[in-house]
Scaffold this motif. Sequence first.
Motif: not given
Length: 188
Positions: A36-48, A130-142
């Motif tokens: 995830x990179x912009x325009x994905x928002x790192x300033x709001x909650x994301x629901x999974x 916590x969203x940067x941790x989700x996007x940068x550390x936890x996500x391994x593929x899209x």
Amino acid sequence: MTPQYQIRADYDARTIVVYQAYADAIADAALCAGRFVPPFSFRRMTWIKPSFLWLMHRSNWAHKPGQERVLAVRMTREGWEEALARSVRTTADPRAVAQAAVHLQWDPERSVRGAALNHYSIQVGIGRHLIRTFAEDWVVGITDLTPQVRKAAALVRGGRTAQAQRLLPTERVYPTPGSLGAHLAPTR
């Protein structure tokens, strides 16, 4: 009989798949970058959501404005379980919810035709702290599931739900560790 509250997901020994629906610009950028990179928002909650059919209900099979693209997001099980451990149910005390890094709610699971079932699916909201941790550390593929979703949606609209069902990801009971299971259980 299916238990009322149970996590069902597509997972392997290291990862779990959660689903999200986005507008083209967000999906294209994420797929191009592999994260995830912009325009994905790192300033709001994301629901999974680990339930594919719940997301199909929520996004109207990728027809809802801003949710035209369906992504399968493979994340680490370690990250998933950390998110669950840090979660607060959206029905908790409003102050606790406001301060929570992760929100959790249970919603009725859906059939392939969209009908509410008698058991529930989990949704997890990753907060902006916590969203940067989700996007940068936890996500391994899209992976882009949009073509598969469109084909399945056409089959459902045409009354061929058995054929549509064969296009859906396989989900099975997720083995939630005991103490985490107690934390996730809705209060009665």
